[in-house]
Design a protein around this motif. Structure first.
Motif, PDB file in Angstrom:
ATOM      1  N   LEU A 130     -11.816  -6.981   4.568  1.00 25.46           N
ATOM      2  CA  LEU A 130     -10.581  -7.605   3.779  1.00 25.46           C
ATOM      3  C   LEU A 130     -10.828  -8.991   3.087  1.00 25.46           C
ATOM      4  O   LEU A 130     -10.244  -9.081   1.999  1.00 25.46           O
ATOM      5  CB  LEU A 130      -9.543  -7.623   4.611  1.00 25.46           C
ATOM      6  N   ALA A 131     -11.590  -9.615   3.609  1.00 28.24           N
ATOM      7  CA  ALA A 131     -11.877 -11.283   3.338  1.00 28.24           C
ATOM      8  C   ALA A 131     -12.599 -11.139   1.870  1.00 28.24           C
ATOM      9  O   ALA A 131     -12.533 -11.649   1.101  1.00 28.24           O
ATOM     10  CB  ALA A 131     -12.512 -12.019   4.259  1.00 28.24           C
ATOM     11  N   THR A 132     -13.247 -10.015   1.570  1.00 19.88           N
ATOM     12  CA  THR A 132     -14.159  -9.617   0.228  1.00 19.88           C
ATOM     13  C   THR A 132     -13.118  -9.118  -0.869  1.00 19.88           C
ATOM     14  O   THR A 132     -13.382  -9.321  -1.904  1.00 19.88           O
ATOM     15  CB  THR A 132     -15.159  -8.968   0.553  1.00 19.88           C
ATOM     16  N   ILE A 164      -0.574  11.199   9.064  1.00 19.34           N
ATOM     17  CA  ILE A 164      -1.178  10.038   8.626  1.00 19.34           C
ATOM     18  C   ILE A 164      -0.449   9.017   7.819  1.00 19.34           C
ATOM     19  O   ILE A 164       0.563   9.360   6.966  1.00 19.34           O
ATOM     20  CB  ILE A 164      -2.263  10.383   7.413  1.00 19.34           C
ATOM     21  N   GLY A 165      -0.528   7.634   8.194  1.00 17.61           N
ATOM     22  CA  GLY A 165      -0.026   6.709   7.642  1.00 17.61           C
ATOM     23  C   GLY A 165      -0.885   5.951   6.713  1.00 17.61           C
ATOM     24  O   GLY A 165      -1.823   5.309   7.127  1.00 17.61           O
ATOM     25  N   VAL A 166      -0.449   5.510   5.365  1.00 22.85           N
ATOM     26  CA  VAL A 166      -1.417   4.948   4.463  1.00 22.85           C
ATOM     27  C   VAL A 166      -0.824   3.612   4.158  1.00 22.85           C
ATOM     28  O   VAL A 166       0.344   3.665   3.661  1.00 22.85           O
ATOM     29  CB  VAL A 166      -1.645   5.775   3.366  1.00 22.85           C
ATOM     30  N   ALA A 167      -1.385   2.428   4.145  1.00 21.85           N
ATOM     31  CA  ALA A 167      -1.182   1.167   3.382  1.00 21.85           C
ATOM     32  C   ALA A 167      -2.111   0.903   2.136  1.00 21.85           C
ATOM     33  O   ALA A 167      -3.339   1.029   2.303  1.00 21.85           O
ATOM     34  CB  ALA A 167      -0.901   0.058   4.592  1.00 21.85           C
ATOM     35  N   VAL A 168      -1.362   0.736   1.201  1.00 19.30           N
ATOM     36  CA  VAL A 168      -2.372   0.726  -0.198  1.00 19.30           C
ATOM     37  C   VAL A 168      -2.090  -0.558  -0.934  1.00 19.30           C
ATOM     38  O   VAL A 168      -0.803  -1.354  -0.653  1.00 19.30           O
ATOM     39  CB  VAL A 168      -2.303   1.680  -1.022  1.00 19.30           C
ATOM     40  N   TRP A 169      -2.925  -1.251  -1.431  1.00 15.00           N
ATOM     41  CA  TRP A 169      -2.547  -2.715  -2.060  1.00 15.00           C
ATOM     42  C   TRP A 169      -3.703  -3.009  -3.011  1.00 15.00           C
ATOM     43  O   TRP A 169      -4.410  -2.394  -3.447  1.00 15.00           O
ATOM     44  CB  TRP A 169      -2.815  -3.736  -1.126  1.00 15.00           C
ATOM     45  N   SER A 170      -3.346  -3.760  -3.959  1.00 15.13           N
ATOM     46  CA  SER A 170      -4.128  -4.005  -5.296  1.00 15.13           C
ATOM     47  C   SER A 170      -5.210  -4.935  -4.657  1.00 15.13           C
ATOM     48  O   SER A 170      -4.909  -5.604  -3.684  1.00 15.13           O
ATOM     49  CB  SER A 170      -3.312  -4.847  -6.201  1.00 15.13           C
ATOM     50  N   SER A 171      -6.291  -5.095  -5.466  1.00 15.03           N
ATOM     51  CA  SER A 171      -7.654  -5.860  -4.991  1.00 15.03           C
ATOM     52  C   SER A 171      -7.293  -7.323  -5.088  1.00 15.03           C
ATOM     53  O   SER A 171      -7.847  -8.091  -4.445  1.00 15.03           O
ATOM     54  CB  SER A 171      -8.760  -5.381  -5.938  1.00 15.03           C
ATOM     55  N   ALA A 172      -6.109  -7.875  -6.003  1.00 13.91           N
ATOM     56  CA  ALA A 172      -5.790  -9.151  -6.066  1.00 13.91           C
ATOM     57  C   ALA A 172      -4.999  -9.560  -4.841  1.00 13.91           C
ATOM     58  O   ALA A 172      -4.837 -10.815  -4.359  1.00 13.91           O
ATOM     59  CB  ALA A 172      -5.296  -9.386  -7.166  1.00 13.91           C
ATOM     60  N   ALA A 173      -4.230  -8.434  -4.154  1.00 12.72           N
ATOM     61  CA  ALA A 173      -3.174  -8.858  -3.062  1.00 12.72           C
ATOM     62  C   ALA A 173      -3.953  -9.636  -1.792  1.00 12.72           C
ATOM     63  O   ALA A 173      -3.616 -10.660  -1.338  1.00 12.72           O
ATOM     64  CB  ALA A 173      -2.376  -7.917  -2.602  1.00 12.72           C
ATOM     65  N   ARG A 174      -5.156  -8.978  -1.387  1.00 13.12           N
ATOM     66  CA  ARG A 174      -5.521  -9.400  -0.056  1.00 13.12           C
ATOM     67  C   ARG A 174      -4.636  -9.822   1.186  1.00 13.12           C
ATOM     68  O   ARG A 174      -4.604 -10.846   1.463  1.00 13.12           O
ATOM     69  CB  ARG A 174      -6.743 -10.481  -0.402  1.00 13.12           C
ATOM     70  N   PRO A 175      -4.061  -8.618   1.418  1.00  7.83           N
ATOM     71  CA  PRO A 175      -2.948  -8.777   2.633  1.00  7.83           C
ATOM     72  C   PRO A 175      -3.677  -8.956   4.075  1.00  7.83           C
ATOM     73  O   PRO A 175      -4.981  -8.575   3.966  1.00  7.83           O
ATOM     74  CB  PRO A 175      -2.109  -7.841   2.776  1.00  7.83           C
ATOM     75  N   GLY A 176      -3.111  -9.490   5.072  1.00  6.62           N
ATOM     76  CA  GLY A 176      -4.029  -9.610   6.146  1.00  6.62           C
ATOM     77  C   GLY A 176      -3.782  -8.505   6.991  1.00  6.62           C
ATOM     78  O   GLY A 176      -3.063  -7.502   6.721  1.00  6.62           O
ATOM     79  N   LEU A 177      -4.837  -8.346   8.098  1.00 10.68           N
ATOM     80  CA  LEU A 177      -5.058  -7.127   8.696  1.00 10.68           C
ATOM     81  C   LEU A 177      -3.685  -6.846   9.452  1.00 10.68           C
ATOM     82  O   LEU A 177      -3.335  -5.561   9.577  1.00 10.68           O
ATOM     83  CB  LEU A 177      -6.145  -7.404   9.688  1.00 10.68           C
TER      84      LEU A 177
END
Length: 218
Positions: free
Chosen positions: A79-81, A178-191
């Motif tokens: 996630l840090a990357t 199945i639960g899915v969390a999606v985000w943009s590559s720029a967001a970088r949310p925490g685990l």
């Protein structure tokens, strides 16, 4: 004239002695090299065993997937990357029915097969056993609806299971919420946030009757 043969004998004896010394020296050097090589191989074998033990400690013994703690550590690094773009939290539907109908060994066989299916995916995903009949997967791409449908279909294909006391194969068709969390590559949310979102989506899928995939955006 009598001294000449003695001198020749002495020179010959000296040459023979030197040759024997050289041979013994080479023998000792060879033995030392072989011993050093053996010690090196033994050391490498011990290091290999230690590495295997450490690796095994990071794997769930039943499914072969990463343990929850190890998965969390590796997921945080990814996630840090900014590379991953989706997290899936998977809960098998009515898994207790498998245990009550076929026995706990059959239930273990189902979990092991699910673990194998997640472990052998070739899409760069990071899969772990979250606990019990729950699994978690980090994807390096944002899945489309068709991708999630394909993922669920591959995961929940019918499987044949047997147990030691009942070797007759039985067909089990698992289903999963199945639960899915999606985000943009720029967001970088925490685990923790992603796990919470995926868990929320998974619980909504459960409430709707199971065998469903729900998505939340971060």
């Amino acid at each position: 004239m009598a001294r000449l043969p003695i001198a020749l004998l002495a020179a010959t004896a000296g040459a023979i002695g030197y040759g024997l010394w050289q041979r013994q020296r080479r023998h000792l050097e060879t033995r030392k090299m072989n011993e050093a090589r053996e010690r090196t191989l033994e050391f490498q074998a011990e290091v290999g065993k230690l590495i295997a033990q450490v690796e095994a400690s990071h794997r769930d013994s039943l499914t072969g997937l990463l343990t929850r703690d190890r998965w969390g550590a590796e997921a945080a690094v990814r996630l840090a990357t900014g590379e991953p773009q989706a997290m899936l939290l998977i809960d098998l539907d009515r898994f207790k029915d498998v245990n009550s109908t076929f026995g706990h060994l059959a239930g273990n066989a189902v979990l092991a097969e699910i673990g194998k299916r997640l472990r052998t995916r070739d899409d760069g995903s990071l899969a772990g056993r979250f606990g019990g009949d729950e699994f978690v997967v980090l994807l390096p791409y944002e899945p489309a609806a068709a991708d999630l449908e394909q993922f669920s279909g591959q995961l929940c294909k019918p499987m044949m299971i047997t147990t030691p006391l009942d070797p007759t194969p039985k067909t089990v068709i698992p289903t999963a919420s199945i639960g899915v969390a999606v985000w943009s590559s720029a967001a970088r949310p925490g685990l923790p946030l992603l796990l919470d979102l995926a868990d929320r989506a998974m619980r909504e899928a459960k409430k709707s009757g199971g065998c469903v995939t729900m998505t939340h955006d971060a």
